[in-house]
Design a protein around this motif. Structure first.
Motif, short mmCIF file in Angstrom:
data_model
loop_
_atom_site.label_atom_id
_atom_site.label_comp_id
_atom_site.label_asym_id
_atom_site.label_seq_id
_atom_site.Cartn_x
_atom_site.Cartn_y
_atom_site.Cartn_z
N ILE A 118 0.85 -1.18 0.00
CA ILE A 118 0.00 0.00 0.00
C ILE A 118 0.89 1.23 0.00
O ILE A 118 1.75 1.36 0.86
CB ILE A 118 -0.92 0.00 1.22
CG1 ILE A 118 -1.93 -1.14 1.06
CG2 ILE A 118 -1.63 1.33 1.39
CD1 ILE A 118 -2.86 -1.27 2.23
N TYR A 120 2.28 4.43 1.03
CA TYR A 120 2.10 5.02 2.37
C TYR A 120 2.86 6.32 2.50
O TYR A 120 4.04 6.41 2.21
CB TYR A 120 2.58 4.05 3.45
CG TYR A 120 2.60 4.70 4.80
CD1 TYR A 120 1.41 5.07 5.41
CD2 TYR A 120 3.81 5.00 5.43
CE1 TYR A 120 1.42 5.70 6.62
CE2 TYR A 120 3.82 5.63 6.65
CZ TYR A 120 2.61 5.98 7.24
OH TYR A 120 2.62 6.61 8.45
N THR A 162 -6.95 6.42 9.86
CA THR A 162 -6.51 6.01 8.52
C THR A 162 -4.99 5.94 8.46
O THR A 162 -4.40 5.00 7.90
CB THR A 162 -7.04 6.99 7.46
OG1 THR A 162 -8.47 7.00 7.52
CG2 THR A 162 -6.58 6.58 6.07
N ALA A 165 -3.91 2.81 10.12
CA ALA A 165 -4.15 1.64 9.29
C ALA A 165 -3.09 1.50 8.20
O ALA A 165 -2.63 0.40 7.89
CB ALA A 165 -5.54 1.70 8.68
N LYS A 166 -2.68 2.62 7.61
CA LYS A 166 -1.65 2.58 6.56
C LYS A 166 -0.31 2.16 7.14
O LYS A 166 0.43 1.40 6.51
CB LYS A 166 -1.55 3.95 5.89
CG LYS A 166 -2.74 4.27 5.00
CD LYS A 166 -2.61 5.63 4.34
CE LYS A 166 -3.78 5.90 3.41
NZ LYS A 166 -3.70 7.22 2.75
N ALA A 169 -0.51 -1.60 7.72
CA ALA A 169 -0.40 -2.33 6.46
C ALA A 169 1.03 -2.33 5.95
O ALA A 169 1.53 -3.34 5.45
CB ALA A 169 -1.33 -1.72 5.41
N PHE A 181 -2.86 -7.12 0.01
CA PHE A 181 -3.34 -6.07 0.92
C PHE A 181 -4.39 -5.20 0.23
O PHE A 181 -4.16 -4.01 0.00
CB PHE A 181 -2.18 -5.20 1.39
CG PHE A 181 -1.14 -5.93 2.19
CD1 PHE A 181 -1.15 -5.87 3.57
CD2 PHE A 181 -0.16 -6.68 1.56
CE1 PHE A 181 -0.19 -6.54 4.31
CE2 PHE A 181 0.80 -7.35 2.29
CZ PHE A 181 0.78 -7.29 3.67
N TRP A 183 -7.39 -2.65 -0.26
CA TRP A 183 -7.83 -1.50 0.56
C TRP A 183 -9.04 -0.87 -0.12
O TRP A 183 -9.08 -0.71 -1.33
CB TRP A 183 -6.69 -0.50 0.67
CG TRP A 183 -7.01 0.78 1.40
CD1 TRP A 183 -7.91 1.74 1.04
CD2 TRP A 183 -6.42 1.23 2.62
NE1 TRP A 183 -7.93 2.75 1.95
CE2 TRP A 183 -7.03 2.48 2.94
CE3 TRP A 183 -5.45 0.73 3.47
CZ2 TRP A 183 -6.69 3.21 4.06
CZ3 TRP A 183 -5.11 1.46 4.59
CH2 TRP A 183 -5.72 2.68 4.89
N ASP A 185 -12.04 2.47 0.55
CA ASP A 185 -12.62 3.55 1.33
C ASP A 185 -14.13 3.37 1.32
O ASP A 185 -14.76 3.41 0.26
CB ASP A 185 -12.25 4.91 0.73
CG ASP A 185 -10.73 5.10 0.71
OD1 ASP A 185 -10.11 4.92 1.77
OD2 ASP A 185 -10.19 5.43 -0.36
N LYS A 202 -7.12 -4.23 -6.55
CA LYS A 202 -5.94 -4.59 -5.77
C LYS A 202 -5.68 -6.10 -5.79
O LYS A 202 -4.55 -6.54 -5.59
CB LYS A 202 -6.12 -4.12 -4.33
CG LYS A 202 -6.39 -2.62 -4.19
CD LYS A 202 -5.18 -1.78 -4.54
CE LYS A 202 -5.50 -0.29 -4.53
NZ LYS A 202 -6.02 0.20 -3.28
N ILE A 235 -8.41 -4.23 4.20
CA ILE A 235 -8.52 -3.03 5.02
C ILE A 235 -9.68 -2.20 4.51
O ILE A 235 -9.69 -1.78 3.34
CB ILE A 235 -7.22 -2.21 4.98
CG1 ILE A 235 -6.05 -3.09 5.43
CG2 ILE A 235 -7.33 -0.97 5.85
CD1 ILE A 235 -4.70 -2.57 5.05
N ASP A 237 -11.61 1.19 5.24
CA ASP A 237 -11.42 2.47 5.93
C ASP A 237 -12.73 3.23 6.03
O ASP A 237 -13.53 3.26 5.08
CB ASP A 237 -10.39 3.30 5.15
CG ASP A 237 -9.98 4.56 5.89
OD1 ASP A 237 -9.94 4.52 7.13
OD2 ASP A 237 -9.70 5.56 5.22
#
Length: 1124
Positions: A118, A120, A162, A165-166, A169, A181, A183, A185, A202, A235, A237
């Motif tokens: 992810i 980041y 958030t 969480a990032k 990950a 992974f 993700w 929203d 993803k 994940i 969010d």
């Protein structure tokens, strides 16, 4: 050889065609990279081969050219060379042709980028702060736990969920915990198709051609749970609803062990409904972290003017630790001039933020969204009501109940008790949405200042029209005469006059808080407030104006913490009044017209103890038939008023609707008579106290809100505890406190107490008449003091859920007590948080084996226990005794306390080896440790036999250490492993009366004290220096300072050092250490006769220290203690 020239030309032509094809392929590659696609590996390999073949062809062309030049200068060509070049040209031509054919076959040179990591970027740069590190570690541990499939990260908007969480990950990718992974929203209005597309992309799953959501969901469900060979961390969010998982196509929790789900949400309840096994709260930053983050974002350097720096610190405090606010405001003010800073501070203080760039859009909009998402208007109204309090002010839930009842916020509650339930339910919901903050004591809540500002904005734009002024108010607000106001809340320590002519025809709520000064009001002050429902005047000296009788719609009147002149009271004319409170107030006369308030439901007479004496007049209570709540305060029956006792009892007996009752009295007979006429079974809340008058008056205001509390102190009335009424109360109570006064207690009473075997199974049968399963499940707190012959706290088997909710247990002064309870009882205490045992000279163990047990068969865990105090227990052996011949029992034998934060050990009869105890306990959260009066301790922390880093980390959270009266103590630490900072968070250290200790820190320990702020050393007869050379054997890892060299030791945060009554103390260190103390600004050396010079000037750097205090009042220049 004859075809040499044609072979060279053929190669040249093929290379030109290859270059054309290469150009086209490279253009496709450029376009793919611009669209963030991954180039296929065989395309990259083809391009590399093209480069290599072109280089090889160029070499052939160059060699051929050299051959032609030889002919030009009449040098015969080397036939062998031309033959070789021709052969090479033929071979390369074949390779070029092959590459050309391959290039023409390329349809797609790239593919969608796989979610191997992810992307980041930490927008707040606050992941390394201490408040975040421990949470991240706990979340990573949960991800590694095979039994946990759904994890929630919760917190208020803008707190950094958030970002967290990032970071998680990213760490999970680095640690290779999962293969994929995905993700997505989610948001408060989830677009299912968009979410499905995000996850599918993803995962490399092509579902865009499918239009049916259910079909897409089924494909996702198979992809997420079908491939058992791959592990996936999904994940999601910003989740608001629990229904979203199934709709998207996420397999049920636990269906596939390869799938874990990480949620972020502002709705803790949503995570619970989604069956998250672990939920982690992300809280606001502390003051230090807030300043560091704000300073970075506002680009405040060390050379900034002191004025701007001071304002910046104030601005930081206004952001109250909310990371998004700190980042947004910091960036908005970066490099701005001083007037802009001052304006921003003023706007933040007054909840006006239109001119602070980004704050409305980025921060306030998020909080507004949480407000809009509240399901009920009742919750919104209660939240807005909280915004009327000053910023950072704690709000008592009992106040909210009284206000809500007066304002009729809830249309479906018909009694005060149901209103209490409703308010608590809404408050819990607001806390789970992180719109309200709570204390450990759940009776109090408050708004984060940013949330409060948003609420006031909402109220100003909505029909509510609130005025809330609490800073620098000296007079009634100039623009405050707005007829649209529905609520006004003012706080001032200078306001002394309510002006006449105030017109608020729509005002329903008025709250004024002063600072104990007199508040003058005209007689007609309330004449134009006839819609007022709630009036709260607090902490002032006033005479109630006659115009109060015009408030014919008033339902709640709170005159708390006031000095009241009520001689000519007109309160009796408030016929709709239902809640009347005089909590903590002093009255010159009891307002007898209260008897005319026939609709009154709650009457609070908990007066402040003062010279004035206001006995309850005869006949008052008889008229108040609707009373649900009666708070009598301290009832003192004087000898000349004995008849008062009779009519109070009679009048209380007429109040059949009471569900809340409070009384504190010194008269046991009077109390029993009241309890006999009360319907105890109807009581939902009570605080009943039998004690002496002095204690009663001192503590009457301690419990503003209470649940079910029974306190009997200094009992001398024989067989008091065997009375049926007391028996009934003990069966219902949540907080039980019995403090015996055995001086003067009659023999018969002692026999009663002995045979009760207080709180054992049979004793409860006697006290309660019978023992039901779960009979004590409402018991939260037990405080017992001084029952001489009690041998057990609990005896026999007590079945769950009995004692399930017990959180605080204090036992003191039981000379015959040998153990507290059996293992079966202990197993039910899953919520026990605090255990305090002292002055029990015969106590050997806390947990005993059940009668049918011969040996300990299982490890006992107290999962919530945070604080343990064991004091003055001279026969104490262990938490659980085990008969092991020739071996010492650890203090915490076969007991784990994973959340222990405070351990206080004082004067025990057993040997304590603290590292062994911590190893057994298994807690890495220990923050406070106190050890006193232990005769056998020579080394406090001996690391010689530590097995791994986990054991060393047990002390990593320790912030507070007190060592007192350890007569054999020689070393605080021994054999500290090199490079390990065991005490990195220790901030306060107190050492007293340790007469065998010659120095405080070894070199290795001193280097680990990066957070140390305060040190006190007192009355240690042998101590000579702060940092000494520890004498250890040849296996020591300590660094030895060689003669002629200097070792640098830094205490970066040490502010205060106190050296008191140390007979042999000479200097800071006899070794060649340079001590760097950049923060030290207070040094006190008192009664240390051997001290002449602390150290040489060149070995001490303390720029903030200019003097040394030799007692509390006197100081001398630091130069007097420094050598050359």
């Amino acid at each position: 050889m004859f075809c040499y020239d044609s072979k060279i030309e053929t190669l040249r032509d093929k290379v030109k065609y290859l270059e054309i094809e290469e150009t086209e392929v490279r253009e496709l590659v450029r376009q793919a990279k611009n669209n963030v696609l991954d180039i296929k590996s065989y395309v990259e390999e083809w391009l590399q081969n093209v480069d290599e073949i072109k280089k090889a062809a160029d070499k052939i062309f160059q060699d051929a050219k050299n051959s032609e030049m030889q002919c030009l200068f009449f040098i015969c060509p080397n036939l062998k060379t031309r033959f070789s070049l021709g052969k090479d040209a033929t071979e390369k031509t074949a390779e070029v042709a092959k590459l050309l054919d391959e290039g023409k076959l390329f349809q797609n040179v790239a593919e969608p980028r796989q979610p191997v990591q992810i992307p980041y970027r930490n927008p707040g740069d606050f992941g390394a702060f201490e408040t975040r590190i421990s949470i991240k570690k706990d979340i990573m541990d949960a991800l590694k736990d095979k039994d946990i499939s759904i994890i929630g990260i919760c917190g208020m908007g803008g707190v950094g969920k958030t970002t967290m969480a990032k970071e998680i990950a990213n760490e999970a990718k680095v640690d290779k915990l999962f293969d994929e992974f995905p993700w997505a929203d989610v948001s408060h209005e989830p677009d299912v198709t968009k979410i499905q597309d995000q996850i599918a992309e993803k995962l490399g799953l092509k579902i865009k051609d499918y239009t049916d959501k259910d079909e897409r969901a089924e494909l996702l469900r198979k992809r997420l749970g079908g491939d058992r060979s791959k592990s996936i961390l999904l994940i999601l969010d910003d989740v608001w609803e629990d229904t979203v998982l199934e709709t998207i196509g996420v397999p049920s929790a636990g269906d596939d062990k390869g799938l874990k789900i990480l949620l972020t949400s502002r709705e803790k309840d949503a995570c619970k409904r989604m069956k998250a096994q672990k939920i982690f709260d992300v809280n606001i930053l502390n003051e230090k972290e807030s300043w560091e983050l704000f300073k970075e974002k506002a680009e405040i350097s060390d050379d900034v003017t002191n004025v701007i720096k001071g304002i910046a610190e104030e601005v930081t405090r206004e952001c109250r630790g909310l990371p998004l606010a700190l980042v947004t405001v910091g960036r908005a003010l970066s490099k701005k001039p001083e007037p802009t800073w001052k304006n921003a501070l003023e706007e933040l203080r007054n909840s006006r933020v239109a001119n602070i760039k980004g704050l409305q859009k980025l921060v306030y909009s998020r909080i507004k969204l949480s407000y809009d998402y509240l399901e009920s208007e009742e919750a919104k109204s209660l939240l807005l009501l909280c915004s009327l309090y000053p910023e950072d002010r704690w709000i008592h839930i009992e106040d909210l109940v009284r206000y809500a009842w007066g304002l009729e916020l809830f249309k479906d509650t018909t009694t005060l008790i149901t209103t209490i339930y409703k308010v608590n339910s809404i408050v819990d919901n607001l806390k789970s949405c992180y719109l309200l903050l709570s204390k450990k004591n759940e009776e109090w809540v408050k708004l984060h200042d940013v949330v409060r500002d948003v609420c006031l904005q909402i109220a100003s734009k909505d029909k509510h029209a609130y005025m809330s002024k609490h800073i620098g108010l000296k007079e009634w607000p100039k623009h405050g005469n707005d007829e649209s106001y529905s609520a006004i809340s003012l706080t001032s320590n200078e306001l002394n006059q309510l002006p006449s002519g105030l017109e608020y025809p729509n005002l329903k709520f008025l709250k004024v808080y002063c600072d104990e000064q007199s508040l003058n009001m005209s007689k007609e002050v309330f004449a134009n407030m006839k819609e007022l429902r709630v009036l709260d005047f607090s902490n002032m000296r006033i005479q109630i104006p006659s115009s109060i009788q015009l408030l014919t719609n008033l339902r709640t009147l709170c005159l708390d913490q006031c000095t009241l002149n009520t001689e000519n009271s007109t309160i009796g004319n408030l016929k709709k009044l239902e809640v009347l409170s005089f909590w903590a107030s002093a009255l010159d006369h009891f307002p007898e017209d209260i008897a005319e308030l026939s609709n009154l439901r709650s009457l609070d007479l908990r007066f402040k103890h003062s010279s004035s004496y206001c006995p309850l007049p005869h006949g008052i209570l008889l008229q108040l038939k609707k009373l649900e709540e009666l708070y009598l305060g301290v009832v003192e029956i004087r000898d000349e008023e004995l008849e008062q006792r009779g009519y109070i009892i009679k009048e209380i007996s007429s109040l059949t609707g009471l569900n809340t009752f409070q009384i504190s009295t010194h008269d046991p007979q009077f109390l029993l008579q009241i309890l006999q006429v009360l319907c105890i079974e109807k009581l939902e809340r009570f605080h009943i106290e039998l004690t002496d008058l002095e204690y009663a008056h001192e503590n009457i205001l301690k419990y503003y809100y209470f649940g079910r509390r029974l306190h009997i102190r200094g009992i001398t009335y024989e067989s008091m505890l065997s009375q049926p009424a007391i028996d009934s109360l003990m069966r219902k109570t949540g907080h039980l406190s019995i403090e015996m006064n055995m001086n003067g207690l009659e023999d018969h009473s002692q026999q009663v107490m002995e045979r009760k075997n207080m709180l054992d199974e049979y004793g409860f049968e006697y006290l309660n008449g019978y023992h039901l399963i779960g009979a004590f499940d409402g018991l939260h707190e037990i405080n017992l003091n001084g029952i001489p012959k009690m041998k057990h706290l609990f005896k026999g088997v007590i079945k769950p859920p009995s004692l399930y909710n017990l959180t605080f247990l204090t036992i003191k002064g039981y000379p015959s007590l040998k153990s507290l309870f059996s293992e079966s009882v202990a197993l039910g205490m899953v919520y026990l948080q605090s255990l305090h045992i002292s002055d029990c000279k015969m106590l050997e163990e806390i947990v005993s084996m059940d009668m049918e047990q011969n040996e300990i068969t299982q490890m006992l865990q107290f999962p919530k226990l945070q604080e343990i105090t064991l004091e003055h227990l001279r026969n104490f052996k262990s938490f659980r005794c085990v008969s092991t011949v020739g071996m010492l029992n650890p203090l915490c034998k076969q007991v784990t306390l994973p959340n222990l934060e405070l351990l206080n050990i004082n004067r025990l009869g057993c040997t304590v080896t603290i590292l062994d105890e911590l190893r057994q306990i298994g807690s890495q959260k220990l923050r406070r440790l106190r050890m006193a009066n232990l005769d056998d301790v020579s080394i406090l922390f001996d690391f010689e036999y530590t097995k791994d880093d986990a054991e060393i980390r047990m002390l990593g959270q320790l912030t507070w250490l007190v060592v007192r009266s350890l007569p054999k103590l020689e070393h605080i630490t021994r054999m500290v492993p090199k490079g390990i900072c065991s005490f990195k968070n220790l901030t306060r250290l107190r050492v007293k009366e340790c007469d065998n200790l010659r120095y405080l820190f070894s070199h290795s320990m001193a280097n680990s004290l990066a957070a140390l702020e305060y040190v006190l050393i007192s009355e240690c007869k042998a101590i000579e220096e702060i940092i000494g050379r520890q004498e250890e054997d040849k296996t020591s890892n300590n660094e030895i300072v060689e003669e002629g060299t200097t070792s640098r030791i830094v205490f970066p945060k040490l502010r205060c050092l106190r050296l008191l009554h140390l007979d042999r103390f000479r200097l800071l260190s006899s070794q060649n250490h340079e001590l760097v103390l950049p923060s030290l600004d207070y040094l006190r050396i008192e009664n240390c006769p051997a001290t002449t010079k602390l150290c040489s000037r060149r070995l001490l750097s303390a720029p903030k220290l200019d003097k040394v205090w030799i007692n509390r009042e006197q100081s001398i220049d630091i130069s007097n203690f420094l050598g050359f």
